[in-house]
Design an enzyme around this catalytic site. Structure first.
Site, short mmCIF file in Angstrom:
data_model
loop_
_atom_site.label_atom_id
_atom_site.label_comp_id
_atom_site.label_asym_id
_atom_site.label_seq_id
_atom_site.Cartn_x
_atom_site.Cartn_y
_atom_site.Cartn_z
N ALA A 86 2.91 4.64 2.28
CA ALA A 86 3.43 4.80 3.79
C ALA A 86 3.39 6.59 3.71
O ALA A 86 3.74 7.14 2.69
CB ALA A 86 4.75 4.52 3.86
N GLY A 136 0.85 -1.27 0.06
CA GLY A 136 -0.13 0.00 0.07
C GLY A 136 0.84 1.34 -0.08
O GLY A 136 1.96 1.45 -0.70
N ASP A 177 14.06 -11.29 5.96
CA ASP A 177 14.28 -10.41 4.85
C ASP A 177 14.99 -9.22 5.00
O ASP A 177 14.83 -8.13 4.64
CB ASP A 177 12.61 -9.82 4.27
#
EC number: 2.7.11.1
Length: 339
Positions: free
Chosen positions: A18, A16, A123
Site C-alpha cells: 500500500a 501486496g 473480518d
C-alpha cells in the site's frame, strides 16, 4: 497511474503493498493498494472491489477507482491519516468507557450501513478499522476482501477471519448468517478497547489456538477486576457474546441499547445519516463494466516486478482445512504493547 505521484510506502501484506499517493491535479491524498497481476487477482479481490465500490458512508473508507499498471492492479481509496485503531489502543493500553463507546458507536454505524446494503464484512477487527486525522477521530472500516453480499454471493460457509474475533457458529463450518457473526466481532473489538486484551485468549498462552477456540465455543470470558466497566456495558457484552446466533443481540437492538445511546452524536443517528446519504449524489467514478474489464485484464500476468514495504494488520486466514485437534496456527497478535 500518471495521474498520481507516490509519496511513500504505508505498508505491505499478503495482498501486496500500500502506498500514499497524491492526485497531481487536485493535490488530494489517497491510499493505493497494489496487487500483483496474475494469480493474486482472485475472487476475493474481485469481491472486495465490487462490494467496496457500492458503499458510501462516513465510517467506511471510500472507494475511488481501480487502475491497471503494467505489473499491478491498483485500488485507489480514501486515505485515513490517523492510522489503525489498533495502534491507538497499543499507545493507550486501553480506553476509558466513554472513549470506547465513542469508537464503538461509529463502528456499529458503519456496520449497520453495510448490512443495510446486504453486505457482511466477515473480518471486522481493530486492524481493519482506521482513523482519519481529526482531533476527535472518525473511524473508517476498511478491507472488504472477505466480505459477502447476499445479493451477489451465497450464504457464507467458509471459516474466514482472524481467530480472536471469530464467532462460534463460524467455527462450526456450517452455513451461517454473516451479519450476526459481524455482531460478535464488534463485541470483541469493544472488549479489546475496554480491557486492552482479547476476550477469549489465555493471557498466559496467547498463541494456543486450540485453547482460544475452546474458549470461544464455550463463551468463556471475563472482565478483569482492575477494569472499571459499567453494568450497562457488561450487559451489552453479555448480549453480544452469546453462542447461539439466534439469541444474540442484533445490530438494530444494539443501536437501541441504553449504553450505546448514551452521548450518541447527532451524526450517528439514523435520521441524520439517512439525510446525508440522500444528499450524497457523488456517484462512483467508474462503471461496473469498466471495473470488470480492468479486473479481467489484471488476471493476465504483468512483467513480474515487485514492490517492497511493510503494512500492519496481518492475521486473516482461511480456516476451512484447519483441524482444530491439531492446530499450529499463530493467533491474531499478542497485546505486547498493552498492559
Amino acid at each position: 497511474m500518471e495521474r498520481y505521484e507516490v509519496i511513500k510506502d504505508i505498508g505491505s501484506g499478503n495482498f501486496g503493498v500500500a502506498k500514499l499517493v497524491r492526485d497531481v491535479r487536485t493535490k488530494e491524498l489517497f491510499a493505493v493498494k497494489f496487487i500483483e497481476r496474475g494469480q493474486k487477482i482472485d475472487e476475493n479481490v474481485q469481491r472486495e472491489i465490487m462490494n467496496h465500490r457500492s458503499l458510501r458512508h462516513p465510517n467506511i473508507v471510500r472507494f475511488k477507482e481501480v487502475v491497471l499498471t503494467p505489473t499491478h492492479l491498483a485500488i485507489v481509496m480514501e486515505y485515513a491519516a490517523g492510522g489503525e485503531l489498533f495502534e491507538r489502543i497499543c499507545s493507550a493500553g486501553r480506553f476509558s468507557e466513554d472513549e470506547a463507546r465513542f469508537f464503538f458507536q461509529q463502528l456499529i454505524s458503519g456496520v449497520s450501513y453495510c448490512h443495510s446494503m446486504q453486505i457482511c464484512h466477515r473480518d471486522l477487527k481493530l486492524e481493519n478499522t482506521l482513523l482519519d486525522g481529526s482531533i476527535a477521530p472518525r473511524l473508517k472500516i476498511c478491507d472488504f476482501g472477505y466480505s459477502k453480499s447476499s445479493l451477489l454471493h451465497s450464504q457464507p460457509k467458509s471459516t474466514v477471519g482472524t481467530p480472536a474475533y471469530i464467532a462460534p457458529e463460524v467455527l462450526a463450518r456450517k452455513e451461517y448468517d454473516g451479519k450476526v457473526a459481524d455482531v460478535w466481532s464488534c463485541g470483541v473489538t469493544l472488549y479489546v478497547m475496554l480491557v486492552g486484551a482479547y476476550p477469549f485468549e489465555d493471557p498466559d498462552e496467547p498463541r494456543n489456538f486450540r485453547k482460544t477456540i475452546t474458549r470461544i465455543l464455550s463463551v468463556q470470558y471475563m472482565v478483569p477486576d482492575y477494569v472499571r466497566v459499567s453494568m450497562e456495558c457488561r450487559h451489552l457484552l453479555s448480549r453480544i457474546f452469546v453462542a447461539n446466533p439466534e439469541q444474540r443481540i442484533t445490530i438494530p437492538e444494539i443501536k437501541n441499547h441504553p449504553w450505546f445511546l448514551k452521548n450518541l452524536p447527532i451524526e450517528m443517528t439514523d435520521e441524520y445519516q439517512m439525510s446525508v446519504q440522500m444528499n450524497d449524489i457523488n456517484t462512483p467514478s467508474q462503471g461496473l463494466e469498466e471495473i470488470m474489464a480492468i479486473i479481467q485484464e489484471a488476471r493476465k500476468p504483468g512483467d513480474g516486478s515487485k514492490f517492497s514495504g511493510q503494512i500492519p494488520g496481518l492475521g486473516s486466514m482461511e480456516l476451512d482445512d484447519v483441524d482444530t485437534d491439531d492446530i499450529d496456527v499463530e493467533d491474531s497478535g499478542d497485546f505486547v504493547c498493552a498492559l
